[in-house]
Design a protein around this motif. Structure first.
Motif, PDB file in Angstrom:
ATOM      1  N   ALA A  43       0.816  -1.216   0.000  1.00 51.80           N
ATOM      2  CA  ALA A  43       0.000   0.000   0.000  1.00 51.80           C
ATOM      3  C   ALA A  43       0.852   1.269   0.000  1.00 51.80           C
ATOM      4  CB  ALA A  43      -0.933   0.002   1.212  1.00 51.80           C
ATOM      5  N   ASP A  44       2.097   1.188   0.458  1.00 51.27           N
ATOM      6  CA  ASP A  44       2.993   2.353   0.445  1.00 51.27           C
ATOM      7  C   ASP A  44       3.178   2.905  -0.970  1.00 51.27           C
ATOM      8  OD1 ASP A  44       3.430   1.998   3.183  1.00 51.27           O
ATOM      9  OD2 ASP A  44       5.364   0.981   2.890  1.00 51.27           O
ATOM     10  N   PHE A  45       3.000   2.054  -1.976  1.00 53.22           N
ATOM     11  CA  PHE A  45       3.279   2.435  -3.358  1.00 53.22           C
ATOM     12  C   PHE A  45       2.016   2.608  -4.198  1.00 53.22           C
ATOM     13  CE2 PHE A  45       6.680  -0.085  -1.525  1.00 53.22           C
ATOM     14  CZ  PHE A  45       7.710   0.828  -1.596  1.00 53.22           C
ATOM     15  N   ALA A  46       0.855   2.328  -3.613  1.00 51.70           N
ATOM     16  CA  ALA A  46      -0.409   2.408  -4.342  1.00 51.70           C
ATOM     17  C   ALA A  46      -0.626   3.807  -4.907  1.00 51.70           C
ATOM     18  CB  ALA A  46      -1.572   2.026  -3.430  1.00 51.70           C
ATOM     19  N   GLY A  47      -0.935   3.855  -6.192  1.00 54.13           N
ATOM     20  CA  GLY A  47      -1.185   5.120  -6.863  1.00 54.13           C
ATOM     21  C   GLY A  47       0.060   5.926  -7.160  1.00 54.13           C
ATOM     22  N   LYS A  48       1.239   5.452  -6.730  1.00 57.51           N
ATOM     23  CA  LYS A  48       2.476   6.206  -6.905  1.00 57.51           C
ATOM     24  C   LYS A  48       3.486   5.497  -7.797  1.00 57.51           C
ATOM     25  CE  LYS A  48       2.014   7.442  -2.091  1.00 57.51           C
ATOM     26  NZ  LYS A  48       2.559   7.101  -0.805  1.00 57.51           N
ATOM     27  N   LYS A  49       3.673   4.197  -7.558  1.00 57.67           N
ATOM     28  CA  LYS A  49       4.708   3.446  -8.271  1.00 57.67           C
ATOM     29  C   LYS A  49       4.206   2.052  -8.615  1.00 57.67           C
ATOM     30  CE  LYS A  49       9.021   5.327  -6.421  1.00 57.67           C
ATOM     31  NZ  LYS A  49      10.375   4.928  -6.038  1.00 57.67           N
ATOM     32  N   HIS A  50       4.757   1.515  -9.689  1.00 55.76           N
ATOM     33  CA  HIS A  50       4.614   0.099  -9.984  1.00 55.76           C
ATOM     34  C   HIS A  50       5.605  -0.620  -9.065  1.00 55.76           C
ATOM     35  CE1 HIS A  50       2.597   1.702 -13.447  1.00 55.76           C
ATOM     36  NE2 HIS A  50       3.728   2.135 -13.987  1.00 55.76           N
ATOM     37  N   VAL A  51       5.344  -1.887  -8.801  1.00 56.36           N
ATOM     38  CA  VAL A  51       6.206  -2.657  -7.912  1.00 56.36           C
ATOM     39  C   VAL A  51       6.524  -3.996  -8.567  1.00 56.36           C
ATOM     40  CG1 VAL A  51       6.362  -3.785  -5.648  1.00 56.36           C
ATOM     41  CG2 VAL A  51       5.192  -1.584  -5.856  1.00 56.36           C
ATOM     42  N   VAL A  52       7.790  -4.383  -8.533  1.00 55.57           N
ATOM     43  CA  VAL A  52       8.159  -5.734  -8.939  1.00 55.57           C
ATOM     44  C   VAL A  52       8.480  -6.512  -7.668  1.00 55.57           C
ATOM     45  CG1 VAL A  52      10.587  -5.172  -9.425  1.00 55.57           C
ATOM     46  CG2 VAL A  52       9.566  -7.209 -10.405  1.00 55.57           C
ATOM     47  N   LEU A  53       7.733  -7.591  -7.457  1.00 57.49           N
ATOM     48  CA  LEU A  53       7.924  -8.466  -6.305  1.00 57.49           C
ATOM     49  C   LEU A  53       8.749  -9.655  -6.755  1.00 57.49           C
ATOM     50  CD1 LEU A  53       4.244  -8.534  -4.980  1.00 57.49           C
ATOM     51  CD2 LEU A  53       6.128  -7.085  -4.193  1.00 57.49           C
ATOM     52  N   VAL A  54       9.852  -9.896  -6.061  1.00 52.88           N
ATOM     53  CA  VAL A  54      10.761 -10.987  -6.401  1.00 52.88           C
ATOM     54  C   VAL A  54      10.834 -11.931  -5.206  1.00 52.88           C
ATOM     55  CG1 VAL A  54      13.099 -11.595  -7.131  1.00 52.88           C
ATOM     56  CG2 VAL A  54      12.079  -9.435  -7.907  1.00 52.88           C
ATOM     57  N   PHE A  55      10.088 -13.038  -5.279  1.00 56.15           N
ATOM     58  CA  PHE A  55      10.136 -14.062  -4.238  1.00 56.15           C
ATOM     59  C   PHE A  55      11.298 -14.997  -4.539  1.00 56.15           C
ATOM     60  CE2 PHE A  55       5.730 -12.697  -4.132  1.00 56.15           C
ATOM     61  CZ  PHE A  55       5.393 -12.753  -2.796  1.00 56.15           C
ATOM     62  N   TYR A  56      12.006 -15.427  -3.503  1.00 59.57           N
ATOM     63  CA  TYR A  56      13.130 -16.344  -3.682  1.00 59.57           C
ATOM     64  C   TYR A  56      13.233 -17.247  -2.459  1.00 59.57           C
ATOM     65  CZ  TYR A  56      15.461 -12.911  -0.723  1.00 59.57           C
ATOM     66  OH  TYR A  56      15.766 -12.065   0.302  1.00 59.57           O
ATOM     67  N   ILE A  78       8.983   2.941 -10.432  1.00 57.00           N
ATOM     68  CA  ILE A  78       9.027   1.506 -10.142  1.00 57.00           C
ATOM     69  C   ILE A  78       9.853   1.240  -8.882  1.00 57.00           C
ATOM     70  CG2 ILE A  78      11.012   1.119 -11.681  1.00 57.00           C
ATOM     71  CD1 ILE A  78       8.190  -1.401 -11.335  1.00 57.00           C
ATOM     72  N   GLN A  79       9.406   0.256  -8.088  1.00 55.27           N
ATOM     73  CA  GLN A  79      10.110  -0.141  -6.865  1.00 55.27           C
ATOM     74  C   GLN A  79      10.259  -1.653  -6.869  1.00 55.27           C
ATOM     75  OE1 GLN A  79      11.374   1.702  -4.095  1.00 55.27           O
ATOM     76  NE2 GLN A  79      12.242  -0.317  -3.704  1.00 55.27           N
ATOM     77  N   VAL A  80      11.454  -2.148  -6.579  1.00 56.85           N
ATOM     78  CA  VAL A  80      11.666  -3.582  -6.429  1.00 56.85           C
ATOM     79  C   VAL A  80      11.568  -3.937  -4.948  1.00 56.85           C
ATOM     80  CG1 VAL A  80      14.202  -3.420  -6.308  1.00 56.85           C
ATOM     81  CG2 VAL A  80      13.147  -5.549  -7.012  1.00 56.85           C
TER      82      VAL A  80
END
Length: 167
Positions: free
Chosen positions: A33-46, A73-75
């Protein structure tokens, strides 16, 4: 040695990304939610910090960070490791983007995204590009022994940027 089964239903393109709030390697809470409406987010599960393929993949993100992070964008990387393990790994590898701990309740976020190996107790390699509106726009899911090819992510991000620029 047999590899763990892939979860039966990783989230797909068009699905709404489940919300979450997890501690990063510094103990700070980071939420989608910190990035909602502001940035796209790439989630990298490992699967695990300090493991060979995971180290190589996160080094690739670190070394090409301009392709993964920017004004739009935020990773966010996510594993079931403890915050303390993630801090030690981040310091050892100079990983300064958020490494989020899905340690407790164990794997809940990975489960919500359909990338938790119940029989082995860790997240498999799942990558999700979430747009600023919270919709999944691209995914890539591999088992724990299979390294990702991030080139598809670069194309998906380029397409998403074109699409949102046209709006």
């Amino acid at each position: 040695m047999s590899s763990p089964e892939l979860p039966s239903a990783p989230l797909s393109v068009g699905d709404r990304a489940p919300s979450f709030a997890l501690k990063n390697q510094y103990g700070e809470v980071v939420s989608l939610a910190d990035f909602a409406g502001k940035k796209h987010v790439v989630l990298v599960f490992y699967p695990f910090a300090f493991s060979g393929i995971c180290t190589g993949e996160l080094r690739a993100i670190r070394d090409g960070l301009e392709n993964f992070e920017g004004a739009d964008i935020q990773v966010l990387s996510i594993s079931c490791d403890s915050m303390y393990s993630l801090r030690a790994w981040a310091d050892a590898e100079a990983l300064f983007f958020p490494l989020l701990s899905d340690f407790w309740p164990h794997g809940d976020v990975a489960k919500a995204y359909g990338v938790f190996s119940q029989d082995k107790g860790f997240a498999i390699r799942g990558t999700f590009l979430v747009d600023a509106d919270g919709l999944i726009r691209w995914t890539l899911v591999h088992g724990p022994g299979e390294a990702r090819d991030f080139s598809g992510y670069a194309r998906a991000l380029t397409d998403l940027r074109r699409e949102t620029a046209a709006v």
